[in-house]
Design a protein around this motif. Structure first.
Motif, PDB file in Angstrom:
ATOM      1  N   LEU A 271       0.727  -1.293   0.008  1.00 17.14           N
ATOM      2  CA  LEU A 271       0.085   0.064  -0.023  1.00 17.14           C
ATOM      3  C   LEU A 271       0.774   1.018   0.073  1.00 17.14           C
ATOM      4  CD1 LEU A 271      -2.599  -1.043   2.741  1.00 17.14           C
ATOM      5  CD2 LEU A 271      -2.958  -1.150   0.256  1.00 17.14           C
ATOM      6  N   PRO A 272       1.661   1.472  -0.964  1.00 21.31           N
ATOM      7  CA  PRO A 272       2.642   2.449  -0.801  1.00 21.31           C
ATOM      8  C   PRO A 272       1.826   3.851  -1.002  1.00 21.31           C
ATOM      9  CG  PRO A 272       2.419   1.534  -3.241  1.00 21.31           C
ATOM     10  CD  PRO A 272       1.718   0.712  -2.251  1.00 21.31           C
ATOM     11  N   GLY A 273       2.482   4.993  -0.024  1.00 22.73           N
ATOM     12  CA  GLY A 273       1.830   6.124  -0.099  1.00 22.73           C
ATOM     13  C   GLY A 273       0.498   6.078   1.008  1.00 22.73           C
ATOM     14  N   ALA A 274       0.113   5.171   1.514  1.00 17.43           N
ATOM     15  CA  ALA A 274      -0.676   5.229   2.525  1.00 17.43           C
ATOM     16  C   ALA A 274      -0.435   6.314   3.623  1.00 17.43           C
ATOM     17  CB  ALA A 274      -1.130   3.960   2.893  1.00 17.43           C
ATOM     18  N   GLU A 275      -1.344   7.121   4.190  1.00 17.12           N
ATOM     19  CA  GLU A 275      -0.931   8.035   5.142  1.00 17.12           C
ATOM     20  C   GLU A 275      -0.911   7.027   6.370  1.00 17.12           C
ATOM     21  OE1 GLU A 275      -2.295  12.333   7.313  1.00 17.12           O
ATOM     22  OE2 GLU A 275      -3.469  11.384   5.614  1.00 17.12           O
ATOM     23  N   TRP A 276      -1.897   6.427   6.669  1.00 17.37           N
ATOM     24  CA  TRP A 276      -1.929   5.481   7.894  1.00 17.37           C
ATOM     25  C   TRP A 276      -2.289   4.126   7.517  1.00 17.37           C
ATOM     26  CZ3 TRP A 276       0.208   6.995  12.087  1.00 17.37           C
ATOM     27  CH2 TRP A 276       0.158   8.342  12.451  1.00 17.37           C
ATOM     28  N   SER A 277      -1.667   3.049   7.782  1.00 16.98           N
ATOM     29  CA  SER A 277      -2.062   1.735   7.577  1.00 16.98           C
ATOM     30  C   SER A 277      -1.863   0.607   8.800  1.00 16.98           C
ATOM     31  CB  SER A 277      -1.336   1.046   6.332  1.00 16.98           C
ATOM     32  OG  SER A 277       0.156   1.208   6.653  1.00 16.98           O
ATOM     33  N   VAL A 278      -2.524  -0.374   8.766  1.00 21.10           N
ATOM     34  CA  VAL A 278      -2.425  -1.178   9.724  1.00 21.10           C
ATOM     35  C   VAL A 278      -1.876  -2.472   9.242  1.00 21.10           C
ATOM     36  CG1 VAL A 278      -3.856  -2.685  11.302  1.00 21.10           C
ATOM     37  CG2 VAL A 278      -4.117  -0.300  11.362  1.00 21.10           C
ATOM     38  N   LEU A 279      -1.167  -3.521  10.099  1.00 18.96           N
ATOM     39  CA  LEU A 279      -0.690  -4.809   9.665  1.00 18.96           C
ATOM     40  C   LEU A 279      -1.300  -5.624  10.642  1.00 18.96           C
ATOM     41  CD1 LEU A 279       0.862  -7.211   8.379  1.00 18.96           C
ATOM     42  CD2 LEU A 279       2.880  -6.164   9.887  1.00 18.96           C
ATOM     43  N   LEU A 280      -2.274  -6.573  10.300  1.00 20.83           N
ATOM     44  CA  LEU A 280      -3.257  -7.126  11.015  1.00 20.83           C
ATOM     45  C   LEU A 280      -2.838  -8.691  10.942  1.00 20.83           C
ATOM     46  CD1 LEU A 280      -5.675  -7.726  12.927  1.00 20.83           C
ATOM     47  CD2 LEU A 280      -7.121  -7.488  10.675  1.00 20.83           C
ATOM     48  N   GLU A 281      -2.523  -9.563  12.346  1.00 21.20           N
ATOM     49  CA  GLU A 281      -2.331 -10.652  11.992  1.00 21.20           C
ATOM     50  C   GLU A 281      -3.462 -11.513  13.043  1.00 21.20           C
ATOM     51  OE1 GLU A 281       1.476 -12.743  11.838  1.00 21.20           O
ATOM     52  OE2 GLU A 281       0.908 -14.126  13.525  1.00 21.20           O
ATOM     53  N   VAL A 282      -4.167 -12.515  12.616  1.00 20.04           N
ATOM     54  CA  VAL A 282      -5.198 -13.426  13.267  1.00 20.04           C
ATOM     55  C   VAL A 282      -4.792 -14.799  13.379  1.00 20.04           C
ATOM     56  CG1 VAL A 282      -6.986 -11.652  12.881  1.00 20.04           C
ATOM     57  CG2 VAL A 282      -6.738 -13.738  11.389  1.00 20.04           C
ATOM     58  N   GLY A 283      -4.980 -15.428  14.316  1.00 23.37           N
ATOM     59  CA  GLY A 283      -4.767 -16.993  14.416  1.00 23.37           C
ATOM     60  C   GLY A 283      -6.131 -17.354  15.072  1.00 23.37           C
ATOM     61  N   LEU A 284      -6.675 -18.296  14.390  1.00 29.42           N
ATOM     62  CA  LEU A 284      -7.887 -18.986  14.607  1.00 29.42           C
ATOM     63  C   LEU A 284      -7.756 -20.525  14.261  1.00 29.42           C
ATOM     64  CD1 LEU A 284      -9.761 -16.651  11.963  1.00 29.42           C
ATOM     65  CD2 LEU A 284      -9.753 -16.387  14.541  1.00 29.42           C
ATOM     66  N   PRO A 285      -8.769 -20.887  15.483  1.00 29.70           N
ATOM     67  CA  PRO A 285      -9.104 -22.470  15.662  1.00 29.70           C
ATOM     68  C   PRO A 285      -9.499 -22.930  14.381  1.00 29.70           C
ATOM     69  CG  PRO A 285     -10.734 -21.385  16.540  1.00 29.70           C
ATOM     70  CD  PRO A 285      -9.936 -20.236  16.166  1.00 29.70           C
ATOM     71  N   GLU A 286      -9.279 -24.654  14.510  1.00 29.93           N
ATOM     72  CA  GLU A 286      -9.658 -25.224  13.261  1.00 29.93           C
ATOM     73  C   GLU A 286     -11.413 -25.124  12.941  1.00 29.93           C
ATOM     74  OE1 GLU A 286      -9.342 -29.858  11.806  1.00 29.93           O
ATOM     75  OE2 GLU A 286      -8.514 -29.386  13.876  1.00 29.93           O
ATOM     76  N   GLY A 287     -11.742 -24.874  11.756  1.00 31.06           N
ATOM     77  CA  GLY A 287     -12.964 -24.873  11.324  1.00 31.06           C
ATOM     78  C   GLY A 287     -13.514 -23.245  11.010  1.00 31.06           C
ATOM     79  N   LEU A 288     -12.506 -22.448  11.292  1.00 31.98           N
ATOM     80  CA  LEU A 288     -12.765 -21.082  11.023  1.00 31.98           C
ATOM     81  C   LEU A 288     -11.433 -20.512  10.073  1.00 31.98           C
ATOM     82  CD1 LEU A 288     -14.709 -18.772  11.347  1.00 31.98           C
ATOM     83  CD2 LEU A 288     -13.579 -18.054  13.390  1.00 31.98           C
ATOM     84  N   PRO A 289     -11.750 -20.635   8.665  1.00 30.95           N
ATOM     85  CA  PRO A 289     -10.615 -20.301   7.903  1.00 30.95           C
ATOM     86  C   PRO A 289     -10.228 -18.944   8.053  1.00 30.95           C
ATOM     87  CG  PRO A 289     -12.273 -21.604   6.647  1.00 30.95           C
ATOM     88  CD  PRO A 289     -12.704 -21.408   8.046  1.00 30.95           C
ATOM     89  N   SER A 290      -8.834 -18.486   8.253  1.00 29.61           N
ATOM     90  CA  SER A 290      -8.554 -17.163   8.474  1.00 29.61           C
ATOM     91  C   SER A 290      -8.825 -16.468   7.359  1.00 29.61           C
ATOM     92  CB  SER A 290      -6.963 -16.918   8.912  1.00 29.61           C
ATOM     93  OG  SER A 290      -6.224 -17.553   7.964  1.00 29.61           O
ATOM     94  N   ASP A 291      -8.768 -16.650   5.980  1.00 25.16           N
ATOM     95  CA  ASP A 291      -8.739 -15.798   4.842  1.00 25.16           C
ATOM     96  C   ASP A 291     -10.319 -15.445   4.672  1.00 25.16           C
ATOM     97  OD1 ASP A 291      -9.517 -18.391   4.416  1.00 25.16           O
ATOM     98  OD2 ASP A 291      -8.737 -18.590   2.383  1.00 25.16           O
ATOM     99  N   THR A 292     -11.033 -16.416   5.031  1.00 25.51           N
ATOM    100  CA  THR A 292     -12.560 -15.983   4.898  1.00 25.51           C
ATOM    101  C   THR A 292     -12.987 -15.240   6.069  1.00 25.51           C
ATOM    102  OG1 THR A 292     -12.994 -18.470   4.252  1.00 25.51           O
ATOM    103  CG2 THR A 292     -14.897 -16.951   5.453  1.00 25.51           C
ATOM    104  N   ALA A 293     -12.473 -15.348   7.329  1.00 26.88           N
ATOM    105  CA  ALA A 293     -12.457 -14.382   8.299  1.00 26.88           C
ATOM    106  C   ALA A 293     -12.087 -13.057   7.794  1.00 26.88           C
ATOM    107  CB  ALA A 293     -11.892 -14.946   9.878  1.00 26.88           C
ATOM    108  N   LEU A 294     -11.020 -12.908   7.494  1.00 30.85           N
ATOM    109  CA  LEU A 294     -10.469 -11.499   6.919  1.00 30.85           C
ATOM    110  C   LEU A 294     -11.015 -10.825   5.970  1.00 30.85           C
ATOM    111  CD1 LEU A 294      -6.519 -12.352   7.364  1.00 30.85           C
ATOM    112  CD2 LEU A 294      -7.649 -10.555   8.835  1.00 30.85           C
TER     113      LEU A 294
END
Length: 467
Positions: A271-294
């Motif tokens: 995200l070049p040039g973004a004035e503010w950005s967030v790096l988010l990491e999530v860890g989830l239990p089995e049965g809840l895919p992280s990409d779907t949740a994100l």
């Protein structure tokens, strides 16, 4: 050639513990301080640590403990006063035990954080403490400074990940408390007293560390946000939707991205040039895919106006690239050259107001601000840099006043001028000025009771005059 006093001390030490005094033992990463020493000792076990401490106590020689040397507040170097003995834990690197079924690992203090993490991973577990310097930082130093890092939001600081310690006290006695217990109400918690004491009350030689089961799925995303206010609202939304699965939530300013583009153009920026950005990491239990949740979080956040653009990592390599960007922010800062760096923490509800008001208060000083850090736990690195075309030396006369302005604004909002790096020698005056008087008196009483000779890391945390 050693002076007579150092020669006498050397003769009293266990055979084979002395090391050549090389410049590496006297340096700290930011180059602000150059230490001194009469001798360097590298014990092989706790008994030798105890013998060294007893010999130093008898000779009235100060001891500066040293792990990986990565501390940023000069706790590992002593530039002034009588030359101390440097006690390096570099040879105490044994893994004493690993109990995956208990989620416990016992490591000696000289083991690097990365080695601890690797040992845990080899047993199908995770040691959650994670720092950019983990390849060099020693676990004893991490505990002595109560290190934080990028996963403190979910797992806490080093203190929260330690179940028990073994430590040598200033008289050379040894605390044998490597318990693997979650519950132990048997009096004063000396473990928590020594953790975060920066070697001023004793030397941690080993620790029982708490492990966790790794999440079944991990997701990482870079999200562009319109403001720090929006980032904080996004954090609340993410924690609600992820059921406690948010591991890291890092705020990144546009100035930090600009520094990377200038000094490290090979670092990929999603995200070049973004004035503010967030790096988010999530860890989830089995049965809840992280990409779907994100994806669900991103859609919801964009509909609410909290996110204006975003990229969800589609592979482990892409996730690593996102983290590579975050971990190189300090290197970009170093290559620009900071006027002043601040490791601060604030109540979450005060962060956006602080960023706004501090920026306004500093606007007339012709400088650049790179504000970034662990937004999820309220820890920011608020660093000041010369304006484009100007040099650091032009700000020498105003450097202390600028730092005091920043720290005063933090304290006024109920925050701390030392969030995760510790006090060391760099912030002794600030602690004396802003520390609670009753708390400081209690700290001095504890220091006097445990270390009446004042030999343990003299001048760190509390000034020697107050000790």
């Amino acid at each position: 050639m050693l002076n007579p006093a150092d020669s006498a001390l050397a003769a009293a030490l266990p055979d084979g513990v002395l090391r050549e005094l090389t410049p590496a033992y006297l340096e700290e990463p930011r180059g602000r301080y150059l230490g001194q020493a009469g001798l360097v000792a590298a014990p092989r076990n706790t008994a030798e640590v105890a013998a060294i401490v007893r010999a130093c106590a008898a000779a009235r020689v100060g001891i500066v403990p040293r792990g990986g040397g990565t501390g940023l507040v000069a706790g590992q170097v002593m530039p002034d006063g009588p030359a101390p003995l440097i006690l390096s834990l570099e040879r105490m690197t044994a893994l004493r035990g690993l109990w995956p079924e208990e989620n416990v690992l016992v490591a000696e203090a000289g083991m690097t954080l990365q080695t601890v993490r690797d040992a845990a991973a080899g047993a199908g577990r995770l040691f959650p403490l994670s720092l950019a310097s983990q390849g060099t930082a020693a676990i004893g130093g991490c505990l002595a400074t109560n290190a934080g890092g990028v996963s403190a939001l979910r797992h806490g600081t080093a203190r929260a990940l330690c179940l028990g310690i073994e430590a040598v006290l200033p008289d050379g006695s040894v605390i044998h408390d490597l318990k693997r217990l979650r519950k132990d109400n048997t009096g004063y918690d000396l473990r928590d007293l020594l953790i975060g004491a920066e070697g001023t009350l004793g030397i941690i030689t080993a620790a029982s560390l708490r492990l966790v089961v790794p999440p079944a799925a991990t997701g990482v995303a870079m999200l562009q946000v319109p403001s720090p206010d929006a980032a904080l609202t996004l954090l609340s939304l993410a924690e609600g939707r992820m059921a406690g699965g948010v591991t890291s939530f890092e705020l990144i300013s546009g100035q930090g991205l600009a520094f990377l583009a200038e000094k490290l153009p090979e670092i990929r920026q999603p995200l070049p040039g973004a004035e503010w950005s967030v790096l988010l990491e999530v860890g989830l239990p089995e049965g809840l895919p992280s990409d779907t949740a994100l994806e669900g979080l991103l859609t919801d956040a964009m509909e609410r106006g909290l996110v204006t653009d975003g990229v969800i990592a589609q592979s482990g390599q892409q996730a690593a690239d996102f983290w590579n960007l975050r971990e190189h922010l300090p290197e970009g800062n170093r290559r620009i050259g900071a006027i002043a760096s601040h490791d601060i923490s604030l109540p979450l509800s005060e962060i956006a107001g602080f960023i706004r008001d501090a920026g306004a208060a500093l606007a007339g000083h012709d400088l650049r601000i790179n504000c970034f850090g662990h937004l999820g736990d309220g820890n920011l690195h608020y660093n000041l840099f010369p304006a484009a075309g100007r040099q650091r030396g032009e700000y020498d006369a105003s450097r202390k006043a600028l730092s005091r302005l920043v720290h005063q604004m933090v304290v006024d909002r109920g925050g701390s001028f030392s969030a995760e790096h510790g006090v060391g020698r760099l912030k002794v005056a600030e602690l004396a000025e802003w520390g609670d008087p009753a708390r400081l008196a209690a700290m001095r009483a504890i220091k006097t009771a445990l270390d009446p000779l004042g030999i343990m890391n003299p001048g760190a945390v509390l000034s020697q005059a107050q000790d």
